[in-house]
Write a protein that holds these residues in place. Structure first.
Motif, PDB file in Angstrom:
ATOM      1  N   UNK A  30      -8.888   1.753   0.251  1.00  0.00           N
ATOM      2  CA  UNK A  30      -9.116   2.778  -0.784  1.00  0.00           C
ATOM      3  C   UNK A  30     -10.354   2.407  -1.599  1.00  0.00           C
ATOM      4  N   UNK A  31     -10.463   1.108  -1.938  1.00  0.00           N
ATOM      5  CA  UNK A  31     -11.656   0.673  -2.694  1.00  0.00           C
ATOM      6  C   UNK A  31     -12.930   0.966  -1.918  1.00  0.00           C
ATOM      7  N   UNK A  32     -12.885   0.675  -0.620  1.00  0.00           N
ATOM      8  CA  UNK A  32     -14.099   0.828   0.198  1.00  0.00           C
ATOM      9  C   UNK A  32     -14.477   2.274   0.441  1.00  0.00           C
ATOM     10  N   UNK A  33     -13.481   3.117   0.674  1.00  0.00           N
ATOM     11  CA  UNK A  33     -13.785   4.497   1.088  1.00  0.00           C
ATOM     12  C   UNK A  33     -13.771   5.479  -0.068  1.00  0.00           C
ATOM     13  N   UNK A  34     -13.019   5.137  -1.116  1.00  0.00           N
ATOM     14  CA  UNK A  34     -12.818   6.077  -2.223  1.00  0.00           C
ATOM     15  C   UNK A  34     -12.004   7.306  -1.844  1.00  0.00           C
ATOM     16  N   UNK A  35     -11.384   7.290  -0.683  1.00  0.00           N
ATOM     17  CA  UNK A  35     -10.552   8.434  -0.300  1.00  0.00           C
ATOM     18  C   UNK A  35      -9.270   8.415  -1.135  1.00  0.00           C
ATOM     19  N   UNK A  36      -8.769   9.585  -1.453  1.00  0.00           N
ATOM     20  CA  UNK A  36      -7.602   9.616  -2.345  1.00  0.00           C
ATOM     21  C   UNK A  36      -6.310  10.033  -1.652  1.00  0.00           C
ATOM     22  N   UNK A  37      -6.390  10.396  -0.370  1.00  0.00           N
ATOM     23  CA  UNK A  37      -5.157  10.701   0.367  1.00  0.00           C
ATOM     24  C   UNK A  37      -4.921   9.616   1.413  1.00  0.00           C
ATOM     25  N   UNK A  38      -3.699   9.076   1.419  1.00  0.00           N
ATOM     26  CA  UNK A  38      -3.348   8.034   2.395  1.00  0.00           C
ATOM     27  C   UNK A  38      -2.123   8.497   3.170  1.00  0.00           C
ATOM     28  N   UNK A  39      -2.233   8.451   4.485  1.00  0.00           N
ATOM     29  CA  UNK A  39      -1.112   8.815   5.351  1.00  0.00           C
ATOM     30  C   UNK A  39      -0.590   7.545   6.020  1.00  0.00           C
ATOM     31  N   UNK A  40       0.712   7.380   6.031  1.00  0.00           N
ATOM     32  CA  UNK A  40       1.307   6.276   6.790  1.00  0.00           C
ATOM     33  C   UNK A  40       2.090   6.931   7.929  1.00  0.00           C
ATOM     34  N   UNK A  41       1.705   6.643   9.172  1.00  0.00           N
ATOM     35  CA  UNK A  41       2.323   7.335  10.313  1.00  0.00           C
ATOM     36  C   UNK A  41       2.678   6.350  11.420  1.00  0.00           C
ATOM     37  N   UNK A  42       3.391   6.860  12.434  1.00  0.00           N
ATOM     38  CA  UNK A  42       3.836   6.013  13.547  1.00  0.00           C
ATOM     39  C   UNK A  42       5.274   5.584  13.324  1.00  0.00           C
ATOM     40  N   UNK A  43       5.883   5.013  14.354  1.00  0.00           N
ATOM     41  CA  UNK A  43       7.305   4.669  14.303  1.00  0.00           C
ATOM     42  C   UNK A  43       7.712   3.843  13.084  1.00  0.00           C
ATOM     43  N   UNK A  44       6.859   2.891  12.690  1.00  0.00           N
ATOM     44  CA  UNK A  44       7.208   1.997  11.571  1.00  0.00           C
ATOM     45  C   UNK A  44       7.231   2.756  10.238  1.00  0.00           C
ATOM     46  N   UNK A  45       6.547   3.900  10.192  1.00  0.00           N
ATOM     47  CA  UNK A  45       6.529   4.704   8.951  1.00  0.00           C
ATOM     48  C   UNK A  45       7.915   5.248   8.622  1.00  0.00           C
ATOM     49  N   UNK A  46       8.863   5.078   9.540  1.00  0.00           N
ATOM     50  CA  UNK A  46      10.241   5.511   9.257  1.00  0.00           C
ATOM     51  C   UNK A  46      10.951   4.513   8.335  1.00  0.00           C
ATOM     52  N   UNK A  70       3.840  10.760   4.296  1.00  0.00           N
ATOM     53  CA  UNK A  70       4.396  10.292   5.581  1.00  0.00           C
ATOM     54  C   UNK A  70       4.840  11.513   6.350  1.00  0.00           C
ATOM     55  N   UNK A  71       4.958  11.370   7.668  1.00  0.00           N
ATOM     56  CA  UNK A  71       5.571  12.470   8.421  1.00  0.00           C
ATOM     57  C   UNK A  71       7.056  12.537   8.069  1.00  0.00           C
ATOM     58  N   UNK A  72       7.661  13.674   8.282  1.00  0.00           N
ATOM     59  CA  UNK A  72       9.109  13.782   8.220  1.00  0.00           C
ATOM     60  C   UNK A  72       9.686  12.673   9.124  1.00  0.00           C
ATOM     61  N   UNK A  73      10.846  12.139   8.765  1.00  0.00           N
ATOM     62  CA  UNK A  73      11.407  11.017   9.542  1.00  0.00           C
ATOM     63  C   UNK A  73      11.447  11.305  11.040  1.00  0.00           C
ATOM     64  N   UNK A  74      11.790  12.564  11.385  1.00  0.00           N
ATOM     65  CA  UNK A  74      11.929  12.854  12.821  1.00  0.00           C
ATOM     66  C   UNK A  74      10.575  12.889  13.538  1.00  0.00           C
ATOM     67  N   UNK A  75       9.469  12.930  12.758  1.00  0.00           N
ATOM     68  CA  UNK A  75       8.150  12.942  13.386  1.00  0.00           C
ATOM     69  C   UNK A  75       7.403  11.613  13.230  1.00  0.00           C
ATOM     70  N   UNK A  76       8.117  10.552  12.802  1.00  0.00           N
ATOM     71  CA  UNK A  76       7.455   9.239  12.721  1.00  0.00           C
ATOM     72  C   UNK A  76       7.301   8.651  14.120  1.00  0.00           C
ATOM     73  N   UNK A  77       8.360   8.699  14.884  1.00  0.00           N
ATOM     74  CA  UNK A  77       8.302   8.182  16.256  1.00  0.00           C
ATOM     75  C   UNK A  77       7.620   9.200  17.168  1.00  0.00           C
ATOM     76  N   UNK A  78       7.624   8.903  18.459  1.00  0.00           N
ATOM     77  CA  UNK A  78       6.949   9.793  19.403  1.00  0.00           C
ATOM     78  C   UNK A  78       7.652  11.144  19.468  1.00  0.00           C
TER      79      UNK A  78
END
Ligand code: KG4
Ligand code: ZN
Length: 318
Positions: A254-270, A291-299
């Protein structure tokens, strides 16, 4: 416009229909998890065979009352993933596209994960940062615009989900281990073991998790009576160590990019602990975390259909 999405990159046979106006209007997923659990991991040959067996039923289930002739285009996962498993999805997609005479769009599986929260949260605006943490990948991606991504950092060895799975195995928990670690960690003390946080202070955005896993192994080897309380403490301490590294890397990003939206995705995001820890960053860094809805964290195929719907199909069919 209706896009049929097909996902067979690993151990889920999934098909979904995304309607540009209504969103996901049908989806079906067959998980092979139980089949692979007895081997302690995904067996590629078995995965391919099972995709073959299930894909037609999964299609019928996903379509429901939607007529196949109303589908406008087919999107399918073209990689990365298990070669044999991918080929089943690709061949099936090619067959459908040829029979229906509609365009065929190959989609990168990781792009599906990256974009998945946008299905639910249209307010997410690019550029954004995505922490993609699954069984096969752990990376921090700068999503600059549609189809314009830069990998800013990634794991130098084990993926985060892989580390969860390996530590779970050391604790005698079933595969896939992530959800089991999360569950037993609820009864454990995250400060009981001071496991290393590899590369947490490194200048770059890369990560390393194999040393942490090895530290857990050495700790377990020294314990004579690995009882449930100790297992819970190890799980909680491991989960905290991983989360601390991920949080530190995202702060730096965040410091480097200054972007203000962060998405955490993939199976571990559950993982609810990880979700909560990242949510706490919102106030500290003045960012929004999604984060994605729980059912969309995994494949799943919804993310593939969704990304497919954003693509302009090639003029000629592939
Ligand atoms: O995205 P995914 O379904 O498949 C790919 O690897 O592409 O991710 C599966 C990984 C597994 O390693 C699994 O243990 C991990 O995600 N996982 C979790 C949790 N649920 C799934 N890890 C930690 N906590 C969880 N609740
Ligand atoms: Zn995945």
């Amino acid at each position: 416009m209706k896009t049929l999405g097909i996902e067979t990159s690993c151990d889920e046979t999934a098909i979904a229909v995304y309607d540009s106006k209504e969103g996901i209007v049908g989806e079906s997923i067959h998980s092979q998890m139980k089949m692979h659990a007895e081997y302690g991991g995904v067996v590629p040959e078995l995965a391919s065979r099972d995709h073959c067996l299930k894909i037609v039923d999964v299609l019928k289930d996903a379509l429901g009352k939607t007529s196949i002739s109303s589908i406008d285009q087919i999107a399918y996962t073209s990689g990365p993933g298990l070669l044999g498993a991918l080929l089943i999805g690709e061949s099936f997609a090619q067959g459908l596209s040829t029979a229906l005479d509609i365009p065929l769009i190959p989609i990168n599986h990781l792009e599906g994960h990256l974009m998945s929260p946008m299905m639910e949260f249209p307010e997410i605006s690019m550029p954004f940062i995505c922490l993609l943490v699954s069984g096969g990948h752990s990376m921090i991606v700068d999503v600059k615009a549609k189809a314009d991504y830069e990998i800013l950092g990634q794991s130098q060895d084990d993926a985060v989900g892989e580390a969860f799975d390996k530590v779970a195995k050391l604790l005698g928990l079933p595969y896939p281990g992530g959800p089991h670690i999360e569950k037993i960690a609820l009864n454990g003390n995250p400060k009981a073991y001071d496991f290393p946080r590899p590369m947490i202070h490194s200048d770059n955005l890369d990560m390393s998790l194999s040393g942490l896993k090895t530290a857990v192994l050495y700790t377990i080897q020294k314990i004579e009576d690995l009882n449930e309380d100790i297992k819970a403490d190890i799980a909680a301490s491991f989960q905290k160590a991983v989360t601390d590294v991920l949080i530190a890397k995202i702060k730096k990003t965040v410091e480097q990019t200054n972007h203000s939206d962060v998405i955490v995705a993939g199976g571990v995001a559950a993982n609810k602990y990880i979700r909560e820890e990242f949510k706490n960053l919102e106030g500290i860094l003045n960012i929004k975390v999604y984060y994605p809805d729980l059912k969309y964290c995994g494949d799943n195929a919804a993310m593939i259909a969704f990304v497919g719907s954003m693509m302009t199909p090639p003029k000629k069919k592939i």
